[in-house]
Structures are given as C-alpha cells and as structure tokens.
Scaffold this motif. Sequence first.
Motif, PDB file in Angstrom:
ATOM      1  N   PRO A   1     -49.114   9.659  -1.147  1.00 44.27           N
ATOM      2  CA  PRO A   1     -49.750   8.417  -1.458  1.00 44.27           C
ATOM      3  C   PRO A   1     -50.344   7.796   0.021  1.00 44.27           C
ATOM      4  O   PRO A   1     -51.494   6.975   0.058  1.00 44.27           O
ATOM      5  N   GLU A   2     -49.762   8.105   1.017  1.00 44.15           N
ATOM      6  CA  GLU A   2     -49.784   7.730   2.563  1.00 44.15           C
ATOM      7  C   GLU A   2     -51.182   8.362   3.076  1.00 44.15           C
ATOM      8  O   GLU A   2     -51.574   8.103   4.282  1.00 44.15           O
ATOM      9  N   ASP A   3     -51.253   9.371   2.720  1.00 42.19           N
ATOM     10  CA  ASP A   3     -52.252  10.211   3.361  1.00 42.19           C
ATOM     11  C   ASP A   3     -53.991   9.507   3.234  1.00 42.19           C
ATOM     12  O   ASP A   3     -54.090   9.074   2.152  1.00 42.19           O
ATOM     13  N   GLU A   4     -54.464   9.741   4.282  1.00 44.19           N
ATOM     14  CA  GLU A   4     -55.892   9.094   4.195  1.00 44.19           C
ATOM     15  C   GLU A   4     -56.894   9.527   3.224  1.00 44.19           C
ATOM     16  O   GLU A   4     -57.768   8.810   2.858  1.00 44.19           O
ATOM     17  N   ARG A   5     -56.461  10.781   2.600  1.00 47.07           N
ATOM     18  CA  ARG A   5     -57.451  11.420   1.720  1.00 47.07           C
ATOM     19  C   ARG A   5     -57.022  10.895   0.225  1.00 47.07           C
ATOM     20  O   ARG A   5     -57.695  11.253  -0.609  1.00 47.07           O
ATOM     21  N   SER A   6     -55.836  10.364   0.227  1.00 47.97           N
ATOM     22  CA  SER A   6     -55.334   9.933  -1.213  1.00 47.97           C
ATOM     23  C   SER A   6     -56.252   8.832  -1.806  1.00 47.97           C
ATOM     24  O   SER A   6     -56.841   8.299  -1.215  1.00 47.97           O
ATOM     25  N   TYR A   7     -56.183   8.820  -3.277  1.00 45.79           N
ATOM     26  CA  TYR A   7     -57.193   7.782  -3.865  1.00 45.79           C
ATOM     27  C   TYR A   7     -56.691   6.419  -3.544  1.00 45.79           C
ATOM     28  O   TYR A   7     -57.409   5.496  -3.753  1.00 45.79           O
ATOM     29  N   TYR A   8     -55.369   6.246  -3.347  1.00 44.91           N
ATOM     30  CA  TYR A   8     -55.246   4.863  -2.918  1.00 44.91           C
ATOM     31  C   TYR A   8     -55.680   4.460  -1.429  1.00 44.91           C
ATOM     32  O   TYR A   8     -56.149   3.507  -1.579  1.00 44.91           O
ATOM     33  N   ARG A   9     -55.449   5.285  -0.569  1.00 39.29           N
ATOM     34  CA  ARG A   9     -56.072   4.872   0.872  1.00 39.29           C
ATOM     35  C   ARG A   9     -57.565   4.724   0.578  1.00 39.29           C
ATOM     36  O   ARG A   9     -58.173   3.868   1.607  1.00 39.29           O
ATOM     37  N   VAL A  10     -58.105   5.645  -0.025  1.00 40.35           N
ATOM     38  CA  VAL A  10     -59.743   5.992   0.069  1.00 40.35           C
ATOM     39  C   VAL A  10     -60.259   4.574  -0.547  1.00 40.35           C
ATOM     40  O   VAL A  10     -61.025   3.950   0.063  1.00 40.35           O
ATOM     41  N   SER A  11     -59.595   3.994  -1.610  1.00 40.73           N
ATOM     42  CA  SER A  11     -59.936   2.859  -2.318  1.00 40.73           C
ATOM     43  C   SER A  11     -59.681   1.521  -1.232  1.00 40.73           C
ATOM     44  O   SER A  11     -60.798   0.716  -1.339  1.00 40.73           O
ATOM     45  N   ASP A  12     -58.764   1.547  -0.641  1.00 37.59           N
ATOM     46  CA  ASP A  12     -58.612   0.665   0.348  1.00 37.59           C
ATOM     47  C   ASP A  12     -59.591   0.464   1.392  1.00 37.59           C
ATOM     48  O   ASP A  12     -60.065  -0.692   1.813  1.00 37.59           O
ATOM     49  N   LYS A  13     -59.927   1.794   1.984  1.00 35.51           N
ATOM     50  CA  LYS A  13     -61.012   1.754   2.946  1.00 35.51           C
ATOM     51  C   LYS A  13     -62.452   1.101   2.534  1.00 35.51           C
ATOM     52  O   LYS A  13     -63.174   0.567   3.096  1.00 35.51           O
ATOM     53  N   ILE A  14     -62.805   1.688   1.035  1.00 37.48           N
ATOM     54  CA  ILE A  14     -64.145   1.249   0.507  1.00 37.48           C
ATOM     55  C   ILE A  14     -63.762  -0.194   0.455  1.00 37.48           C
ATOM     56  O   ILE A  14     -64.899  -0.763   0.820  1.00 37.48           O
ATOM     57  N   ALA A  15     -62.910  -0.761  -0.088  1.00 36.01           N
ATOM     58  CA  ALA A  15     -62.903  -2.361  -0.218  1.00 36.01           C
ATOM     59  C   ALA A  15     -62.965  -3.096   0.815  1.00 36.01           C
ATOM     60  O   ALA A  15     -63.501  -3.993   1.002  1.00 36.01           O
ATOM     61  N   SER A  16     -62.443  -2.347   2.187  1.00 42.16           N
ATOM     62  CA  SER A  16     -62.363  -3.125   3.299  1.00 42.16           C
ATOM     63  C   SER A  16     -63.729  -3.154   4.087  1.00 42.16           C
ATOM     64  O   SER A  16     -64.147  -4.132   4.935  1.00 42.16           O
ATOM     65  N   GLU A  17     -64.361  -2.184   3.796  1.00 38.43           N
ATOM     66  CA  GLU A  17     -65.737  -1.920   4.493  1.00 38.43           C
ATOM     67  C   GLU A  17     -66.928  -2.519   3.671  1.00 38.43           C
ATOM     68  O   GLU A  17     -67.855  -2.519   4.316  1.00 38.43           O
ATOM     69  N   ASN A  18     -66.640  -3.025   2.490  1.00 33.80           N
ATOM     70  CA  ASN A  18     -67.624  -3.702   1.768  1.00 33.80           C
ATOM     71  C   ASN A  18     -67.390  -5.352   1.686  1.00 33.80           C
ATOM     72  O   ASN A  18     -66.482  -5.757   0.977  1.00 33.80           O
ATOM     73  N   SER A  19     -68.151  -5.972   2.039  1.00 36.83           N
ATOM     74  CA  SER A  19     -68.187  -7.327   1.690  1.00 36.83           C
ATOM     75  C   SER A  19     -68.275  -7.749   0.404  1.00 36.83           C
ATOM     76  O   SER A  19     -68.953  -7.022  -0.377  1.00 36.83           O
ATOM     77  N   ASN A  20     -67.732  -8.906  -0.025  1.00 32.67           N
ATOM     78  CA  ASN A  20     -67.599  -9.053  -1.632  1.00 32.67           C
ATOM     79  C   ASN A  20     -67.254  -8.320  -2.395  1.00 32.67           C
ATOM     80  O   ASN A  20     -67.781  -7.967  -3.681  1.00 32.67           O
ATOM     81  N   SER A  21     -66.258  -7.418  -1.954  1.00 29.83           N
ATOM     82  CA  SER A  21     -65.647  -6.558  -2.912  1.00 29.83           C
ATOM     83  C   SER A  21     -64.191  -6.793  -3.034  1.00 29.83           C
ATOM     84  O   SER A  21     -63.514  -7.438  -1.986  1.00 29.83           O
ATOM     85  N   TYR A  22     -63.534  -6.467  -4.194  1.00 28.56           N
ATOM     86  CA  TYR A  22     -62.298  -6.793  -4.443  1.00 28.56           C
ATOM     87  C   TYR A  22     -61.274  -5.510  -5.194  1.00 28.56           C
ATOM     88  O   TYR A  22     -62.007  -5.099  -5.867  1.00 28.56           O
ATOM     89  N   LYS A  23     -60.350  -5.234  -4.676  1.00 22.77           N
ATOM     90  CA  LYS A  23     -59.555  -4.282  -5.201  1.00 22.77           C
ATOM     91  C   LYS A  23     -58.308  -5.010  -6.097  1.00 22.77           C
ATOM     92  O   LYS A  23     -57.561  -5.406  -5.635  1.00 22.77           O
ATOM     93  N   PRO A  24     -58.552  -4.697  -7.356  1.00 23.84           N
ATOM     94  CA  PRO A  24     -57.602  -5.503  -8.178  1.00 23.84           C
ATOM     95  C   PRO A  24     -56.028  -4.968  -8.160  1.00 23.84           C
ATOM     96  O   PRO A  24     -55.110  -5.554  -8.194  1.00 23.84           O
TER      97      PRO A  24
END
Length: 448
Positions: free
Chosen positions: A121-144
Amino acid sequence: MYYKNILEVIGNTPLVKINKLNPNPKVVMLAKLEFMNPGGSIKDRIGLPLIERAEKMGRLKKGGTIVEPTSGNTGVGLAMVAAVRGYKTVFVMPDKMSEEKRNLLRAYGSKVVVTPTAVSPEDERSYYRVSDKIASENSNSYKPDQYSNPANPETHYRTTGLEIWEQTEGKITHVVIGMGTGGTISGVGKYLKKKNPKIKIIGVDPVGSGYDHYYRTGKMPKLFKTYKVEGIGEDFLPETMDFSVVDDVVVISDKESFLIARQLAGKEGILAGGSSGLALAAARKVIRKLKTGLMVVILPDSGKNYLSKFYNDDWMRDFGFLDEKNETIKKLLNKKLHFITVQSAATPAEAVKLMRQYQISQLPVVENKKVVGTLTESILIKSLYGNSKIPVSVAEIMDRDFISLPETASETQLAQALKEKEMVIITDKQGKPLDVLTRIDFLSNFSV
C-alpha cells in the motif's frame, strides 16, 4: 409510482433462500442479493452518502472531479452519483481486476487508471498512492476514500443492517459477510448487535489477505500472498474496519470461492461474483456446525463482471482451479440427443443407412440390449471394398475390443480412451449403455 432518478432505486435488495447448496436443512440459509442494486453491487449503497458528506463539508463543488481507488464496484456507485450530480470521475484500479469492470466504468464516462496489484500500500505505484497523487495534482477534485470515510459503515448501519433485521423479522441468528473495506461488516454488525447481542457476525477473508491474522493476533502479517478474488480482503487495516463486532473469521481460498460461485449459478440460478462465492463457501462451513437458526449471507456483486474469468473454463484451467480429475464427462452427454445403435444381425448396408440418416460415423453394436461391439466408417470401408467375400451381418466385422466408461469417469480418462479408440461407450452406474462419445465430441468441449 416512479423514482426521480436512479439513485432512489438503491437498496431494499431481496433475501432469497438457498436450497441445494445449504448442507444443513435444519438451519435456514438466506442470500441477500446485493447485485440487484442498479449498478450491480453492494457498493451502490455508499456512493451517494460519500458524495453528500463531501458536499456538506464544502470539499466537492459543482463541476468537480471525484478520484477514488476501487476494485470497480465502488467506482460504479460513485459514477452513477457523478452522472446525476454533474461531476467528473477518475478511478484507479489494480491490474488484476476484470476487463469487464474497466469497460463498465468507461461506459459511465469515467477515466480509468490501472496500477500493479503486487505492490505494498505504501508503494508509489499502488492504487492508493496513485489516487492520492491524482487528487492532489488536480484542483477542485476530491477523494472520498472508502477506506477511511465514516459514511461507509454508517450507510450499512442505516440501510443494510436495518433491512436484514426487518426482512428476517428479527429472527436472524448468524450473518456471514466478506471483509474488504470493512464498511459492510462493521455497519451491519453494529446494527444487528444493537438489536440482539447474541447474533453472530462472521467475517470472511481470502487466503493471502491479512484480516484473519489481525483478528487472531492483533497485528497485520509482514508477508502477503496475491489472490484472484476481487474486491475483498486487504493488506492493511482500514479505518472503516471495526473488529469489535466480529465474532469469528473464516478463511477461504480462490479455488473454493470460484467453484462455489459456479455451483451457485448452476444449482440455484444465482449468477454472482467471486466474493459471493467466498462468502457462501464460508457460510456452508459455519452452518454445518449449527443445530438451529437463521443465517444470512451477503452476496456483494453479480457474476456478469467475471464471465471472462472464473466463469470461463479455460481461465480456470490456466490457474489450476479446475481439478480435471473431478471434471466428469456428464456435461458432454447432455449435448447428445439420441443413443443410436445397430443390431448385430443387421447387414452392413443397414448400418450405412443409419449412419447417413443420423450423420454419424460410428455405431455401437447391440445384441439382446447389450453392447457387444462397435462399428466405424473405417471398418465398413475395409470390409466392403477390395474383399471377395461381402459380409452378411455386422457381427462379422464389428470391433469386439471396445472400451466402455461410466458416466462418472473424468475427462482425463476419456481422453486416454479416445487415444486408443475412435469411440467410447458410456454407461450408467448399473452398466446400462447411455451413449457414445467420439473424438470430435471431446474436442468440441474445448474452445479453440
């Protein structure tokens, strides 16, 4: 009566009695068919509550983007809400998930990002971390974040648990639930325990996940094993998982899950997913030990998303989930319409006429209702052409050295027999001939 939108249709899924697959008729087993939700899974229930919570907190605004790591089903639940409310969606999925699930999300207009399964889960390639990155890089986005969002278990407390209690008129004694995010078992367990503390809450974990180890030791294991069942189990402890309401955990393998799911379709007419097979396999183990009671097992999603996977024989064979020794030849017999035979006293010409009439190339030869030999095109050609003496009866030329197998024989046994003979006589348990199987009958069982 009509509904204002598709979201109002979610919930109030039916309970259906399991009959043939219940090994203990003294205890009623009921399946809650969560694939009857409009999006096809139990995850439809949490889609709207997750988004409404974000809207109330001011985290998601008009035209915003919903970003979520998902095995597919939560994505569908969120995608339906996004379609109704006007949001965009980006879903991050592990690569072990079925192509049907990816295409389903794309059908809702969602963007799908695929990540490796076999990473921590801590790996940068995991779907948890990738979703974090996408959410943080896009304004007006939200990760439930269904793994930490309290709206997840709260929804199941308010809806799923309540429904089970009311549908069983409070008679429920056991509920069996697969554990993924933990939202379902935590919410349902909390509600039912409040109504009756004696109700047993049974969690189900796939082999390779860490929940069973955590339940018994209080710690997650250091090593994990990848598994094929989708949308279930975890390699970390989500905030939405509450073990205080869990009375026991049963571990089920991929093979058990898939085989029971296939039986559920074939014997009960219920086409469900692998996590449903997992839950039902556990329920069957638990119910065998009970004397009385009423058990509910939750079936999370439909089998339609897995037709290219465990409902596909080739896929099952590739991963070693189909034990060929247990694959009998009965299914081949179902495809045959007639058991055509020729009498031993018949002439070769009469045998040829039968072959032409039924468009077959082999015939069992019978005498006094017993198979005494076999006749093939090659035998007839050798006997009728190039010989000075034309045979009078089939008995003169038939192959008396034939092979017969019981209908319970395995495909492997049939294959070995067909290497020696063009046809094999199939009999019932009493030795009565039922049919013949040829090489082409056997080969037609495999997709090329």
